[in-house]
Design a protein around this motif. Structure first.
Motif, PDB file in Angstrom:
ATOM      1  N   ILE A   8     -27.546  67.124 -12.904  1.00  0.00           N
ATOM      2  CA  ILE A   8     -27.607  65.661 -12.840  1.00  0.00           C
ATOM      3  C   ILE A   8     -26.335  65.108 -12.211  1.00  0.00           C
ATOM      4  O   ILE A   8     -26.383  64.269 -11.307  1.00  0.00           O
ATOM      5  CB  ILE A   8     -27.848  65.052 -14.244  1.00  0.00           C
ATOM      6  N   LEU A   9     -25.175  65.590 -12.666  1.00  0.00           N
ATOM      7  CA  LEU A   9     -23.899  65.119 -12.103  1.00  0.00           C
ATOM      8  C   LEU A   9     -23.789  65.455 -10.620  1.00  0.00           C
ATOM      9  O   LEU A   9     -23.347  64.625  -9.818  1.00  0.00           O
ATOM     10  CB  LEU A   9     -22.717  65.723 -12.857  1.00  0.00           C
ATOM     11  N   ILE A  10     -24.184  66.668 -10.257  1.00  0.00           N
ATOM     12  CA  ILE A  10     -24.112  67.098  -8.850  1.00  0.00           C
ATOM     13  C   ILE A  10     -24.998  66.200  -7.988  1.00  0.00           C
ATOM     14  O   ILE A  10     -24.584  65.713  -6.935  1.00  0.00           O
ATOM     15  CB  ILE A  10     -24.525  68.581  -8.718  1.00  0.00           C
ATOM     16  N   ARG A  11     -26.230  65.963  -8.438  1.00  0.00           N
ATOM     17  CA  ARG A  11     -27.181  65.139  -7.668  1.00  0.00           C
ATOM     18  C   ARG A  11     -26.743  63.676  -7.598  1.00  0.00           C
ATOM     19  O   ARG A  11     -26.857  63.037  -6.558  1.00  0.00           O
ATOM     20  CB  ARG A  11     -28.578  65.242  -8.279  1.00  0.00           C
ATOM     21  N   LEU A  12     -26.236  63.147  -8.708  1.00  0.00           N
ATOM     22  CA  LEU A  12     -25.779  61.755  -8.732  1.00  0.00           C
ATOM     23  C   LEU A  12     -24.575  61.580  -7.816  1.00  0.00           C
ATOM     24  O   LEU A  12     -24.497  60.615  -7.046  1.00  0.00           O
ATOM     25  CB  LEU A  12     -25.424  61.345 -10.166  1.00  0.00           C
ATOM     26  N   ARG A  13     -23.667  62.521  -7.863  1.00  0.00           N
ATOM     27  CA  ARG A  13     -22.477  62.478  -7.004  1.00  0.00           C
ATOM     28  C   ARG A  13     -22.879  62.486  -5.533  1.00  0.00           C
ATOM     29  O   ARG A  13     -22.377  61.722  -4.730  1.00  0.00           O
ATOM     30  CB  ARG A  13     -21.586  63.675  -7.305  1.00  0.00           C
ATOM     31  N   TYR A  14     -23.832  63.368  -5.187  1.00  0.00           N
ATOM     32  CA  TYR A  14     -24.299  63.457  -3.803  1.00  0.00           C
ATOM     33  C   TYR A  14     -25.014  62.164  -3.390  1.00  0.00           C
ATOM     34  O   TYR A  14     -24.725  61.594  -2.340  1.00  0.00           O
ATOM     35  CB  TYR A  14     -25.249  64.654  -3.629  1.00  0.00           C
ATOM     36  N   ALA A  15     -25.941  61.696  -4.244  1.00  0.00           N
ATOM     37  CA  ALA A  15     -26.752  60.526  -3.915  1.00  0.00           C
ATOM     38  C   ALA A  15     -25.895  59.298  -3.639  1.00  0.00           C
ATOM     39  O   ALA A  15     -26.174  58.521  -2.722  1.00  0.00           O
ATOM     40  CB  ALA A  15     -27.737  60.228  -5.039  1.00  0.00           C
TER      41      ALA A  15
END
Length: 168
Positions: A8-15
């Protein structure tokens, strides 16, 4: 395959294209102190215990629910500024709700998203969500119309954020 809090953190950071120094600041605003080295260990994809053999020497910090919630609270403060509690407003810890429901609620608050914005985000990745379904996802756990948000919904929401904010 289920999403971990690290995912979730990885995807949110990327998004949202959040830089390392901002990630560290967001954690700090949420009451968690992390170094740049710890952040890189948090933002490392965690192997799934069920499908992959877990390497005990893995250089990963697993993000627990409390740490993710602290990050999301810090993200709200980072985006909207510090809010003073209203007088006589009790600070209640809600029932333990799904991490995905918490993600939707807190990102909605942090980015000042309307219901229509959220529906558009899902629509941009080909997912149709009704206002009623969204309302059920945003309700407090224990409400008769509460619905738990599945990983697929959350994953598509994060993917839709990337489309909206990065033009991916």
């Amino acid at each position: 395959m289920s999403m971990t809090n690290n995912d979730i953190l990885i995807r949110l950071r990327y998004a949202l294209d959040i830089k390392d120094k901002d990630m560290i600041e967001i954690f700090k605003l949420g009451g968690v102190s992390v170094t740049r080295e710890e952040l890189s260990k948090i933002l490392t994809k965690v192997k799934d215990d069920y499908y992959d053999e877990v390497d005990e020497n893995e250089d990963v910090i697993r993000c627990n629910d409390k740490m993710l919630e602290s990050f999301l609270n810090g993200f709200i403060t980072f985006k909207r500024g510090k809010q003073e509690p209203k007088p006589f407003q009790p600070v209640l810890r809600p029932e333990k709700e799904s991490v995905n429901n918490m993600l939707l609620k807190k990102v909605k608050i942090a980015l000042s998203l309307t219901t229509e914005d959220m529906l558009d985000i899902w629509d941009s990745v080909g997912i149709r969500v009704s206002k009623g379904e969204l309302g059920a996802l945003l309700r407090k756990k224990g409400h008769k119309n509460y619905k738990e948000c599945g990983d697929k919904f959350a994953r598509n929401f994060l993917k839709g954020l990337a489309v909206r904010y990065r033009g991916v």
